[in-house]
Design a protein around this motif. Structure first.
Motif, mmCIF file in Angstrom:
data_model
loop_
_atom_site.group_PDB
_atom_site.id
_atom_site.type_symbol
_atom_site.label_atom_id
_atom_site.label_comp_id
_atom_site.label_asym_id
_atom_site.label_seq_id
_atom_site.Cartn_x
_atom_site.Cartn_y
_atom_site.Cartn_z
ATOM 1 N N ILE A 199 46.625 68.766 10.177
ATOM 2 C CA ILE A 199 45.613 69.364 10.813
ATOM 3 C C ILE A 199 46.150 70.025 11.981
ATOM 4 N N TRP A 201 45.427 72.880 14.158
ATOM 5 C CA TRP A 201 44.107 73.898 14.725
ATOM 6 C C TRP A 201 44.443 74.241 16.083
ATOM 7 N N CYS A 225 41.163 65.040 13.398
ATOM 8 C CA CYS A 225 42.100 64.461 12.416
ATOM 9 C C CYS A 225 41.181 63.434 11.637
ATOM 10 N N ASN A 259 40.631 63.883 7.762
ATOM 11 C CA ASN A 259 41.791 63.804 6.780
ATOM 12 C C ASN A 259 42.498 62.445 6.817
ATOM 13 N N GLU A 293 44.881 73.073 7.523
ATOM 14 C CA GLU A 293 44.359 71.681 7.025
ATOM 15 C C GLU A 293 44.900 71.271 5.750
#
Length: 366
Positions: A159, A161, A188, A191, A250
């Motif tokens: 992830i 970002w 996170c 996930n 992601e």
């Protein structure tokens, strides 16, 4: 028809309203609650405009006043994370089924209390890990259950970002140990739930390294988790809120002896790779659900549908309280690993909170 209430009318509440509306044959909104009146009215008006209902929707600033005014079957809790536990316990104690936006609590003990209370009261409790309902995720889970990937070796969740300083300034509770945690707990966790669901195995150990590089918050803006399962599978999670200059990816990757699958997109909603023995990769790559209009994805509607059916059929929802507990416990194990520098034995790890990370300086100087 089930009566729904929303406690917490921040930015996720728009998705919540749309999820209730999509299940309008079995669900209706009867109450909204927030300490900010304008946010509460905005969410109420969104529901009323999209449904053209004329029935009164209760507005209260204190969640404990809801049940004094209206019967509620399901409450959806979307306040600051640090308040989830107490609000959830209140409604469970008062015979209301509960859906909690991630995370369900900020401590192992708090999450376990919610699970125990729901069981004691014979009520339904769900963690809102809505990405489980994404079509590509469902396809991957089915392939694993059918043993089409063969023996699973490892999985990886990334992830990567960016969340700039304005993101944290908009809501000062973000990035605090008491009410939020860092990128692992906030960005996170979905996930982390997915990879643990795909592995479908008992966790042996958790090890982690986290840091705070540039964001002016208490918690981490970057972290890595290494999970080893009792069967020998290994999962790695990498989470960042500091990718320059915008969100990068992601992705969820699962590898086995007969298959490799990578799911990406804005909200793990697109198949990037499907190399599974006997399958046509081109056929799977042609599946395009399209990117959603936000990182929240499409899954709220399906999660609520599943929750309603769980009540009607008296079964556990797909993402039950135990799933929410496990996601929180993995992240807290990662935090304790960072704090102590040690590998955490998962089955012996039963007490820890984000507050235990206070005064643990993660800032990287220079």
């Amino acid at each position: 028809m089930l009566n729904f209430a929303i406690v917490g009318c921040g930015r996720i509440a728009n998705k919540i309203v749309d999820g209730i509306i999509s299940n309008s044959e079995n669900a209706k909104l009867v109450a909204v609650c927030d300490i900010l009146e304008n946010k509460m009215k905005q969410i109420k008006n969104r529901y009323m405009e999209k449904t053209d209902v004329s029935e009164q929707i209760i507005e209260v600033s204190n969640y404990k006043e809801i049940l004094d005014n209206v019967k509620v079957d399901v409450v959806i809790i979307s306040t600051e994370s640090g308040y989830h536990e107490n609000i959830g316990l209140y409604f469970l104690e008062n015979e209301v089924n509960v859906i909690i936006e991630k995370p369900i609590a900020m401590s192992i003990q708090g999450a376990q209390k919610l699970v125990n209370k729901a069981k004691e009261k014979k009520l339904k409790l769900a963690a809102c890990h809505q990405n489980r309902f994404n079509y590509p995720i469902q396809l991957l889970k089915k392939a694993i259950q059918e043993d089409r990937l063969g023996k699973i070796f490892n999985g990886m969740a990334r992830i990567l970002w960016t969340r700039d300083d304005n993101y944290y300034l908009q809501a000062p509770w973000r990035g605090t140990w008491t009410l939020d945690g860092g990128t692992l707990m906030n960005q996170c966790i979905h996930n982390i739930d997915l990879i643990n669901w795909m592995m479908d195995d008992e966790i042996d150990t958790v090890y982690s390294q986290t840091s705070n590089y540039i964001r002016n918050i208490e918690a981490e803006d970057y972290g890595v988790i290494l999970i080893r399962y009792k069967s020998g599978k290994i999962a790695t999670i990498e989470g960042s809120a500091i990718v320059y200059p915008k969100n990068l990816e992601e992705t969820l990757t699962i590898t086995g002896e007969k298959g490799t699958v990578v799911i990406g997109g804005m909200a793990v909603n697109k198949i990037n790779t499907w190399r599974v023995e006997g399958d046509s990769e081109e056929e799977y790559l042609s599946i395009d659900c399209g990117d959603p209009n936000s990182v929240y994805g499409y899954g709220h509607e399906a999660l609520y549908k599943d929750f309603i059916e769980a009540i009607q059929e008296n079964r556990e929802p797909l993402v039950n309280g135990v799933a929410g507990l496990n996601a929180v416990k993995i992240i807290l194990a990662a935090y304790k690993s960072q704090k102590t520098g040690k590998v955490i034995k998962f089955e012996e790890f039963n007490e820890f909170s984000t507050n235990d990370m206070k005064n643990n300086n993660l800032r990287v100087k220079g």
